[in-house]
Scaffold this active site. Structure first.
Site, PDB file in Angstrom:
ATOM      1  N   ASP A   7       0.851  -1.185   0.000  1.00  0.00           N
ATOM      2  CA  ASP A   7       0.000   0.000   0.000  1.00  0.00           C
ATOM      3  C   ASP A   7       0.885   1.232   0.000  1.00  0.00           C
ATOM      4  OD1 ASP A   7      -2.640   1.341   0.231  1.00  0.00           O
ATOM      5  OD2 ASP A   7      -1.827   2.031   2.133  1.00  0.00           O
ATOM      6  N   GLU A  52      -6.203  18.350   2.606  1.00  0.00           N
ATOM      7  CA  GLU A  52      -7.064  17.174   2.502  1.00  0.00           C
ATOM      8  C   GLU A  52      -6.264  15.889   2.658  1.00  0.00           C
ATOM      9  OE1 GLU A  52      -6.355  18.798  -1.739  1.00  0.00           O
ATOM     10  OE2 GLU A  52      -6.720  19.555   0.297  1.00  0.00           O
ATOM     11  N   HIS A  57      -4.228  11.135   6.008  1.00  0.00           N
ATOM     12  CA  HIS A  57      -3.062  10.376   6.460  1.00  0.00           C
ATOM     13  C   HIS A  57      -2.513  10.821   7.812  1.00  0.00           C
ATOM     14  CE1 HIS A  57      -3.312   9.217   2.336  1.00  0.00           C
ATOM     15  NE2 HIS A  57      -2.764  10.313   1.867  1.00  0.00           N
ATOM     16  N   HIS A 150      -5.507   6.562   7.472  1.00  0.00           N
ATOM     17  CA  HIS A 150      -4.886   5.672   6.494  1.00  0.00           C
ATOM     18  C   HIS A 150      -3.387   5.631   6.772  1.00  0.00           C
ATOM     19  CE1 HIS A 150      -8.235   5.157   3.509  1.00  0.00           C
ATOM     20  NE2 HIS A 150      -8.706   6.126   4.278  1.00  0.00           N
TER      21      HIS A 150
END
Length: 228
Positions: A7, A52, A57, A150
């Site tokens: 990822d 954003e 994150h 994330h």
């Protein structure tokens, strides 16, 4: 068989517009089982982190300022993945960014046929159903409570569990123990069962053996059990 569940986290959606990778996480599988080997790296994108992206994150400019550039970690990353298949959720996105970063360094691109896209697998297996990583965790009862933001390594670890469920559970290759994965890695060959040192004793009773013999005899001389 060696696979890398992978990822990336990025500053945005398009490398052609200046977006860059800020984090890579990867988990090694051998015989569809985690080996415990992982790769994790934060990367300085050399650009301001959009608000954003920070919201998704949690990675800000100050945190990333002293991290290495992609060119500094590229060789280590390529060494870790080797020639393994790359298991990625929405593979086109991550491959686009990885190949953009590699292209800027004049390194060969990663072929798309190396990617196993779990998003596409999920859509084929559950047509019409949500196929996000969170949705698949709910479907398979996988705990993703730690996924408040994330993160590449955490998402890779969760995706590894999702992938194993998508392909039929944690034992498609009967690799039931960590030891089998370790021996595969060390010896370069899949584990195979050897012969028993001593045959198992028959569990047939004398009555069962006699009944079978009588049954075969009653079938005549042409019975397949009597042919040489």
């Amino acid at each position: 068989m060696r696979e890398i569940v992978l990822d990336t986290e990025t500053t945005g959606f398009e490398p052609s517009e200046g977006d860059r990778i800020v984090e890579i996480g990867a988990v090694e599988l051998i015989g569809h089982m985690p080996t415990g080997r992982t790769y994790h790296q934060y990367i300085n994108p050399q650009r301001t982190m959009p608000a954003e992206a920070f919201a998704v994150h949690g990675l800000g400019d100050d945190f990333l300022a002293d991290k290495p550039l992609f060119k500094d970690i590229a060789d280590d990353f390529l060494t870790f993945i080797g020639d393994a298949k790359l298991v990625i959720h929405n593979a086109a996105f991550d491959m686009k960014f990885l190949n953009a970063e590699l292209g800027w360094l004049h390194k060969p691109a990663l072929p798309m046929n190396r990617a196993v896209d779990t998003l596409m697998i999920a859509r084929r297996k559950f047509p019409g159903s949500p196929a996000s990583l969170d949705a698949l965790c709910r479907r398979f009862g996988i705990d993703n409570a730690a996924r408040t933001l994330h993160g590449a390594l955490l998402d890779s670890e969760i995706l590894a569990e999702v992938y194993l469920e998508l392909i039929g559970g944690r034992q498609p290759d009967f690799a039931l123990a960590q030891g089998s994965a370790d021996s595969t890695q060390k010896n370069g060959a899949a584990w195979r069962a050897g012969p028993r040192p001593a045959p198992l004793a028959s569990r047939l009773t004398a009555e069962e053996t006699a009944a079978h013999t009588a049954f075969v005899n009653a079938m005549g001389d042409d019975a397949v059990w009597k042919r040489a």
